[in-house]
Design a protein around this motif. Structure first.
Motif, PDB file in Angstrom:
ATOM      1  N   ASP A  35       1.881   3.693   3.657  1.00  0.00           N
ATOM      2  CA  ASP A  35       0.833   2.792   2.808  1.00  0.00           C
ATOM      3  C   ASP A  35      -0.327   3.437   3.411  1.00  0.00           C
ATOM      4  OD1 ASP A  35       0.329   0.809   1.202  1.00  0.00           O
ATOM      5  OD2 ASP A  35      -0.656   0.004   2.777  1.00  0.00           O
ATOM      6  N   ARG A  47     -10.397   2.669  -5.686  1.00  0.00           N
ATOM      7  CA  ARG A  47     -10.238   1.636  -4.568  1.00  0.00           C
ATOM      8  C   ARG A  47     -11.027   0.350  -5.695  1.00  0.00           C
ATOM      9  NH1 ARG A  47      -8.131   0.916  -0.015  1.00  0.00           N
ATOM     10  NH2 ARG A  47      -7.739   2.775   1.011  1.00  0.00           N
ATOM     11  N   MET A  50      -9.879  -2.257 -11.578  1.00  0.00           N
ATOM     12  CA  MET A  50      -9.063  -3.416 -11.784  1.00  0.00           C
ATOM     13  C   MET A  50      -7.970  -3.330 -12.643  1.00  0.00           C
ATOM     14  SD  MET A  50      -9.440  -6.215  -9.880  1.00  0.00           S
ATOM     15  CE  MET A  50     -10.293  -6.156  -8.471  1.00  0.00           C
ATOM     16  N   PRO A  51      -6.797  -3.503 -12.361  1.00  0.00           N
ATOM     17  CA  PRO A  51      -6.101  -3.502 -10.885  1.00  0.00           C
ATOM     18  C   PRO A  51      -6.202  -2.107 -10.355  1.00  0.00           C
ATOM     19  CG  PRO A  51      -4.229  -3.355 -12.799  1.00  0.00           C
ATOM     20  CD  PRO A  51      -5.739  -3.351 -13.492  1.00  0.00           C
ATOM     21  N   PRO A  52      -6.297  -2.138  -9.014  1.00  0.00           N
ATOM     22  CA  PRO A  52      -6.547  -0.383  -8.519  1.00  0.00           C
ATOM     23  C   PRO A  52      -4.909   0.207  -8.679  1.00  0.00           C
ATOM     24  CG  PRO A  52      -6.242  -2.145  -6.886  1.00  0.00           C
ATOM     25  CD  PRO A  52      -6.439  -2.916  -8.070  1.00  0.00           C
ATOM     26  N   PRO A  53      -5.013   1.380  -8.990  1.00  0.00           N
ATOM     27  CA  PRO A  53      -3.636   2.034  -9.034  1.00  0.00           C
ATOM     28  C   PRO A  53      -3.171   2.280  -7.568  1.00  0.00           C
ATOM     29  CG  PRO A  53      -5.191   3.758  -9.621  1.00  0.00           C
ATOM     30  CD  PRO A  53      -6.169   2.327  -9.239  1.00  0.00           C
ATOM     31  N   TYR A  54      -1.671   2.211  -7.441  1.00  0.00           N
ATOM     32  CA  TYR A  54      -1.211   2.704  -6.082  1.00  0.00           C
ATOM     33  C   TYR A  54      -1.299   3.923  -5.622  1.00  0.00           C
ATOM     34  CZ  TYR A  54       1.465   2.047  -1.864  1.00  0.00           C
ATOM     35  OH  TYR A  54       1.621   2.089  -0.468  1.00  0.00           O
ATOM     36  N   GLN A 262     -13.098   2.118   2.033  1.00  0.00           N
ATOM     37  CA  GLN A 262     -11.855   1.889   2.887  1.00  0.00           C
ATOM     38  C   GLN A 262     -10.754   3.010   3.053  1.00  0.00           C
ATOM     39  OE1 GLN A 262     -10.607  -1.545   1.199  1.00  0.00           O
ATOM     40  NE2 GLN A 262     -11.695  -2.998   2.416  1.00  0.00           N
TER      41      GLN A 262
ATOM     42  N   ILE B 133      -3.360  -1.516   9.254  1.00  0.00           N
ATOM     43  CA  ILE B 133      -2.363  -0.999   8.312  1.00  0.00           C
ATOM     44  C   ILE B 133      -1.739  -2.329   7.590  1.00  0.00           C
ATOM     45  CG2 ILE B 133       0.131  -0.228   8.484  1.00  0.00           C
ATOM     46  CD1 ILE B 133      -0.799   1.804  10.549  1.00  0.00           C
ATOM     47  N   PHE B 136      -3.896  -4.131   5.308  1.00  0.00           N
ATOM     48  CA  PHE B 136      -3.726  -3.336   3.647  1.00  0.00           C
ATOM     49  C   PHE B 136      -2.536  -3.944   2.936  1.00  0.00           C
ATOM     50  CE2 PHE B 136      -7.427  -0.591   5.320  1.00  0.00           C
ATOM     51  CZ  PHE B 136      -8.199  -0.877   4.360  1.00  0.00           C
ATOM     52  N   VAL B 137      -1.566  -3.619   3.718  1.00  0.00           N
ATOM     53  CA  VAL B 137      -0.291  -4.215   3.436  1.00  0.00           C
ATOM     54  C   VAL B 137       0.102  -5.553   2.733  1.00  0.00           C
ATOM     55  CG1 VAL B 137       2.419  -4.002   3.804  1.00  0.00           C
ATOM     56  CG2 VAL B 137       1.139  -2.387   4.548  1.00  0.00           C
ATOM     57  N   ARG B 141      -3.684  -9.445  -3.487  1.00  0.00           N
ATOM     58  CA  ARG B 141      -3.326  -9.119  -4.821  1.00  0.00           C
ATOM     59  C   ARG B 141      -2.633  -7.731  -4.709  1.00  0.00           C
ATOM     60  NH1 ARG B 141      -8.284 -10.181  -8.499  1.00  0.00           N
ATOM     61  NH2 ARG B 141      -6.709  -9.763 -10.081  1.00  0.00           N
ATOM     62  N   PHE B 142      -3.026  -6.904  -4.104  1.00  0.00           N
ATOM     63  CA  PHE B 142      -2.816  -5.445  -4.264  1.00  0.00           C
ATOM     64  C   PHE B 142      -2.210  -4.810  -3.171  1.00  0.00           C
ATOM     65  CE2 PHE B 142      -6.502  -6.320  -7.404  1.00  0.00           C
ATOM     66  CZ  PHE B 142      -5.585  -6.370  -8.407  1.00  0.00           C
ATOM     67  N   LEU B 144       0.820  -3.561  -0.678  1.00  0.00           N
ATOM     68  CA  LEU B 144       2.084  -3.094  -0.918  1.00  0.00           C
ATOM     69  C   LEU B 144       3.161  -4.129  -0.841  1.00  0.00           C
ATOM     70  CD1 LEU B 144       4.056  -0.518  -1.140  1.00  0.00           C
ATOM     71  CD2 LEU B 144       4.322  -0.255   1.448  1.00  0.00           C
ATOM     72  N   ARG B 147       2.901  -6.446  -4.127  1.00  0.00           N
ATOM     73  CA  ARG B 147       3.221  -5.601  -5.393  1.00  0.00           C
ATOM     74  C   ARG B 147       4.656  -5.427  -5.557  1.00  0.00           C
ATOM     75  NH1 ARG B 147      -0.768  -1.312  -7.581  1.00  0.00           N
ATOM     76  NH2 ARG B 147      -2.555  -1.333  -6.282  1.00  0.00           N
TER      77      ARG B 147
END
Lengths: 298, 306
Positions: A35, A47, A50-54, A262, B133, B136-137, B141-142, B144, B147
């Motif tokens: 990740d 970043r 909205m929504p941010p893509p993975y 970020q 790490i 962020f995970v 809302r977003f 890993l 999701r």
């Protein structure tokens, strides 16, 4: 017959189950790193969307280089390497010397000292944070201080403040003593008959023979010190020039509140981890060899 | 021969290099360190704990006031103490069974080098990287995690923002960090168990589950006790992960402030050095009592298991 086939099938099933467990566990171990690795490749626009893509549509590989130009990564890297190597060297030296004395000489107070080393390990780290900080701050004749420790900043804001409180490791003394115990006394007696001083015996005969132990302890110390945060942060909070990689990333966190930056933070995290992973992968073999050598001798 | 018969040099260097003096020279750096960075700090902190000191003006003697305040007045101290116990118990309750199970799967598997490298990865990662790490995970809302949960239609808890579950999230992250180390300790314990026990059990037709619960676990008892004790003691004094995860605040709403972190804040943010030193000694005393009790348990358990 049927019975034998049954147990075999069961054995295969349980072996399969073990590999499934290990694989799932391994994925859970790796997923957060993955990740971070992916996150570092996103563009600022992704970043902020909205929504941010993975998945990054346009992987920003150069982010891993930008941390060296846009963050003081070079400085941090030097500080990490300098303090970690110095501490590793100092701890190996003091551990080996003290461990050798406790293992190979008879003198008054030896058993008391050895028990003290074992006891000292029980004292938790947090107990020393405050007093050691102020001992360094008010150290006589250091950093502009007078004889009473007033007037200057003492050892604070210097490499000495990061390094000196880690010059000795009680566990290391214990471990090296175990390794030296395994060496036969006859070896030293023979050298003495040849007129060797005790220092030559130590440096030229005993030390080379415990090299596996030194490597094991050295890796332990290196990994621990590379990752040390609390103490280094406490004494370098106001000295950006002395901060190590993890401390620098932590104290610069205000710069990454903006989501567009970020990716850079995640790239910096990856850089902070990389050296220990490389060292670990290369030296894992020596590390295990050292452990088994210690087990046989100890 | 000539070398051996040569008269010993009666010099200073010869005296220093003699069997009587050399060990003290080998010990000298460690002894000096022990005085300045071990004994002196313990005495110094003990003295400070009886004073009111902001590190800018001279300390003022206040007797037992700091201890009285911490133990009877300060509501935050007891809250952090509860958090500390929850963290220490939670991380072993979750981490130790997982480590035993994984070590059991690992001990006779192939590709051990690969598994070991993967499971050790979090352990050799610095705590700031671990914290960010996971930051962020576990993003509300977003991240890993949410999701992934969303894919299965599951809810998205505020892992690090909900004060009710933030400490549980910290425990999960800490278990993830420590798993490789405990797994290795257990797999070393497993390899010490004599193969003949297993052979005998299989000849008697014992199932895999019976072997694990009736043979492996009881014989693993000394290792289990060792891991439980060392993890518990380490858990009581740990605070680096909470500090890095919460920007040093121990939030949200003090839910992840453990006593070690509270001490750090009181000392280096509030500049109440005396009170923080008293806090350090109270926590250390608690840990000492628990350590001694557990060591006794360990000795008894170790003897019984053999």
């Amino acid at each position: 017959m049927a019975m034998v086939r049954d147990t075999r099938a069961m054995a295969t099933a349980s072996t399969m189950a073990k590999y499934v467990v290990l694989t799932i566990g391994a994925l859970l171990m790796l997923a957060p790193f993955f990740d971070m690795f992916i996150g570092a490749l996103r563009t600022p626009a992704e970043r902020l969307a909205m929504p941010p893509p993975y998945w990054p549509s346009d992987p920003q590989w150069q982010n891993y280089l930008r941390v060296f130009t846009e963050l003081p990564m070079g400085r941090w890297l030097f500080n990490s390497l300098y303090t970690t190597f110095t501490i590793t060297f100092l701890q190996l030296l003091t551990s080996a010397m003290a461990g050798f004395a406790l293992a190979k000489y008879r003198f008054r107070g030896r058993d008391f000292l050895f028990r003290s080393v074992l006891g000292a390990q029980m004292f938790p780290f947090f107990l020393f944070l405050i007093p050691v900080f102020f001992i360094l701050r008010y150290f006589p004749l250091a950093g502009g201080n007078d004889l009473l420790g007033e007037g200057g900043a003492g050892f604070l804001n210097s490499y000495t403040a990061i390094i000196l409180p880690f010059a000795v490791t009680w566990y290391g003394i214990f471990l090296m003593r175990q390794f030296f115990m395994g060496l036969p006394d006859e070896l030293m007696d023979a050298a003495r008959l040849d007129g060797c001083s005790e220092f030559r015996i130590f440096f030229q005969i005993a030390l080379p023979l415990v090299l596996p132990g030194l490597v094991t302890l050295g890796i332990f110390i290196f990994v621990y010190q590379w990752n040390e945060v609390i103490w280094t942060m406490t004494v370098t909070r106001t000295a950006p020039d002395l901060q190590t990689i993890p401390v620098g990333i932590y104290l610069l966190r205000g710069a990454f509140v903006d989501q567009g930056t970020q990716s850079l933070q995640q790239a910096a995290l990856a850089v902070s981890i990389a050296p220990v992973i490389v060292i670990f992968l290369f030296l894992q073999r020596y590390y295990i060899r050292g452990l088994t050598a210690g087990a046989v001798k100890g | 021969m000539s070398k051996r018969n040569r008269p010993r040099r009666a010099s200073l260097i010869g005296w220093l290099g003699s069997k009587q003096v050399a060990p003290w020279i080998f010990l000298a750096p460690t002894l000096a360190f022990a005085v300045v960075f071990f004994l002196l700090p313990l005495v110094y902190a003990f003295y400070i704990s009886f004073t009111k000191w902001d590190s800018l003006t001279p300390p003022k003697w206040v007797g037992l006031d700091n201890y009285k305040y911490i133990l009877t007045v300060d509501p935050v101290f007891w809250k952090t103490f509860g958090n500390t116990l929850y963290f220490a118990f939670g991380s072993i309750a979750l981490g130790v069974p997982l480590a035993v199970g994984l070590a059991y799967a690992f001990s006779k598997s192939r590709w051990q080098g690969l598994w070991r490298s993967i499971y050790w990865l979090p352990m050799i990662t610095n705590v700031v990287a671990v914290a960010y790490i996971w930051y962020f995970v576990l993003d509300d809302r977003f991240g890993l995690m949410n999701r992934t949960l969303g894919l299965f239609g599951l809810g998205a808890p505020g892992w690090l923002t909900n004060p009710k579950i933030a400490m549980t999230s910290v425990i999960l992250i800490f278990v993830w960090m420590q798993l490789g180390q405990n797994m290795l300790l257990f797999s070393a314990g497993l390899s010490d168990i004599d193969e003949s026990y297993y052979e005998a059990a299989r000849l008697d037709g014992a199932s895999e589950g019976q072997v694990f619960f009736k043979i492996t676990l009881p014989l693993l008892m000394p290792t289990t006790l060792f891991v439980l004790i060392t993890n518990f003691i380490a858990g009581l004094s740990y605070f680096a992960l909470m500090l890095a995860l919460s920007d040093g605040t121990g939030g949200p709403m003090r839910s992840t402030t453990v006593t070690g972190l509270y001490m750090y804040q009181v000392a280096f943010s509030d500049l109440r050095i005396g009170r923080a030193s008293a806090m350090a000694y109270v926590l250390a005393a608690v840990i000492l009592v628990i350590t001694l009790a557990q060591l006794r348990l360990f000795r008894r358990g170790g003897v019984e298991a053999y």
